[in-house]
Enzyme design. Sequence first.
Site, PDB file in Angstrom:
ATOM      1  CG  HIS A  12      50.134  44.493  51.625  1.00 31.14           C
ATOM      2  ND1 HIS A  12      50.351  45.737  52.199  1.00 31.14           N
ATOM      3  CD2 HIS A  12      48.966  44.608  50.945  1.00 31.14           C
ATOM      4  CE1 HIS A  12      49.365  46.556  51.881  1.00 31.14           C
ATOM      5  NE2 HIS A  12      48.506  45.893  51.116  1.00 31.14           N
TER       6      HIS A  12
ATOM      7  CB  VAL B 175      45.973  26.261  35.979  1.00 32.07           C
ATOM      8  CG1 VAL B 175      47.309  25.640  35.537  1.00 32.07           C
ATOM      9  CG2 VAL B 175      45.343  27.025  34.804  1.00 32.07           C
TER      10      VAL B 175
ATOM     11  CG  ASN C  55      37.431  37.999  42.696  1.00 33.95           C
ATOM     12  OD1 ASN C  55      37.806  37.789  43.847  1.00 33.95           O
ATOM     13  ND2 ASN C  55      37.823  39.059  42.022  1.00 33.95           N
TER      14      ASN C  55
ATOM     15  CB  THR D  81      43.098  50.565  49.746  1.00 29.32           C
ATOM     16  OG1 THR D  81      44.500  50.345  49.507  1.00 29.32           O
ATOM     17  CG2 THR D  81      42.652  49.764  50.956  1.00 29.32           C
TER      18      THR D  81
ATOM     19  CB  THR E 115      49.359  46.567  43.887  1.00 30.05           C
ATOM     20  OG1 THR E 115      48.689  45.810  44.888  1.00 30.05           O
ATOM     21  CG2 THR E 115      48.745  46.247  42.535  1.00 30.05           C
TER      22      THR E 115
ATOM     23  CG  MET F 225      43.420  41.277  47.321  1.00 29.60           C
ATOM     24  SD  MET F 225      42.404  40.165  48.326  1.00 29.60           S
ATOM     25  CE  MET F 225      43.594  38.872  48.713  1.00 29.60           C
TER      26      MET F 225
END
Length: 511
Positions: free
Chosen positions: A443, A236, A119, A128, A489, A123
Site C-alpha cells: 500500500h 514508456v 501485467n 483482496t 485503492t 496489482m
Amino acid sequence: MTDRYPASVDVAIVGSGPTGAAYARILSEEAPAATIAMFEVGPTVSDPPGAHVKNIADPDERAAAQTRSEGPNARASADRTGGIVKSAQRRARPGTYLLDDGFQVDGEDGLPAAAFSSNVGGMAAHWTGACPRPNDSERIDFLDETGVFDELLSEGERLLGVTTDAFEASPHAPLVRGRLAAAADEGRDAHERVQRMPLAVHRRDDGRLVWSGSDVVLGEPARDNANFTLHDESLVTRVLVEDGRAAGVRVTDVRTGESHEVRARVVVVAADALRTPQLLWASGIRPEALGRYLNDQAQIVFAVRIRDFEPAVGDEGAAQTGLSEYSGVTWVPFTDEAPFHGQVMQLDASPVKLADDDPAAPGSIVGLGLFCAKDLQASDRVEFSDDALDGYGMPAMTLHYTLSERDHEVIERAKAEIVRLGKAIGEPLDDRPFVMPLGASLHYQGTTRMGPTDDGTSVCSPRSEVWGVSGLFVAGNGVIPTSTACNPTLTSVALAVSGARRAREILSSDS
C-alpha cells in the site's frame, strides 16, 4: 488490443491499473471523441484484459497468469514467492516480484518486502478487493473543504463495482462480526463500528464470485470505445514536455526493442507509487517533493480458530467459488483514537496465508490483520540513480525508510489490540502476533502526493495535475497526501476521477 502505436492521440495513459483505467473510463463517458492510448509494460494475463486472476477457474492457468505478472526476471525469483507466513523472510505474494536491490539502507528500516506487478490490470489483478472509505485524519481536508470528496468516493465505488453483500450468506459472518463488535464498538460513532467490508466483488446469478480488476473499471464505455486502444508489453521511458506542457511519451516495444514517439495533449502517469516518480525523474520532471513522503502500512497478522465453530452442512460455496465461505470479510474501521484499520477474512480469501486450515473443519480458522498509519516524514523517500539501471533499463531506485518513535508505539498498540480482538473471536493458534516485513502491505503512498498549493511539499494539484507542467497528471496511491491505514485503492480511484474531469476540461479548451 493492437500492436501498432499511433503517431498521436489526445490522451496517453501510462499504466493499466485501476487508476489508469479510471481515466480511460471517465474520458470514454464524458469525452467520447477523444483518442486514448494506454501503455502497459507487462503482458496480458487474463481474458478480458485486466481481469482479476481469482476469476480464472483453472488453478494451473491461474498460477501461470500470476507467474507472467512477476516482472522481467520472474523465473529467477520464483523461489521467493508465496508460502505460509512464519518468519521474516523476504517473500513476494503470487503475482508480484520483489525489489532486488536498494530496498534498505544501512541504519534504516527500509522496505524489505517492497514489490511490484507487471501485467495488464496491475496489482488489481491480484488484490483482496477491499474498498473501505477513509475516516478521520485519513480524509483529505482540502477536498472536504470544497465538499467534493464524498462524491468522488461514490464515483470510485461505482467504477470498482463495490458491494457489501457478496458474502451475505456466509453462515458464521454474523458470529464473527458480533464478537468483534462486542470487543471494539464501544465509544465509536455508527460509521466507525464493526461492519461488513466493502468489497470490489459481486456474485453472478450462478452463485460464482467475480472479483473486480481493471476490466470492471474500464467497463463497456471504454471497451466499446473505438477511440481507446490498450498496448501491452510497452515500456514508456520518457514523458515529453514542451513549453511547460505535456506533449506525449516515448515508448519502447518490449518484444522488439523498437522505440516510438507518441504525441499527446494530455499524459497520465499511473504506473504505481514507486514507478510513477521513477518515470517523472527519468523525464527530467523533478519537483522538490517527488519521491518523498513515502509511506507504507505496517501490517500485524494473527490467526485464531473460531470458538464454538460448527461446520455448515455441505460446502457448496467452495465448489462454486473456490472459497470456504464461512466467515466472510469483516472490517474494523480506523479512527484517530485507534490508528489502525482491521480486516478479518477466511484464510483462502487472504493473499497472505497465515496458517494451514483445519482439514477436519474447513473455515474454522480466520486471519486477522491490522494495518497501521505511518508517521509522515519527508526523509522517507525513493531515490533514483543517474547511473545504475533496473531490469527494465530505467533509473535504479533506493528506498530510504525509517520508523519513527510514534510508529513503534502504534505497532505495539496494534499487537496488543489484535490479540484482544482475536481472543474475542476464538482461540489463538500462536502465542504472539506476527509483524509482516515492511512493504508487505503493498500500500505504498505519498511519492507523488497532491497538495492545495505549490509550496514544495506536494507534486500535484488537488486535481492531480503536476505543478508546472500543464496537461501532465499523476495517478495511483502515490497521490494520496494523508497517512492512511485503510486499503488505499478506493481513495486513489476517487482522486483519478477528479483528474480525469480536469483532463476533459483541458481537451475541451484546446479544441
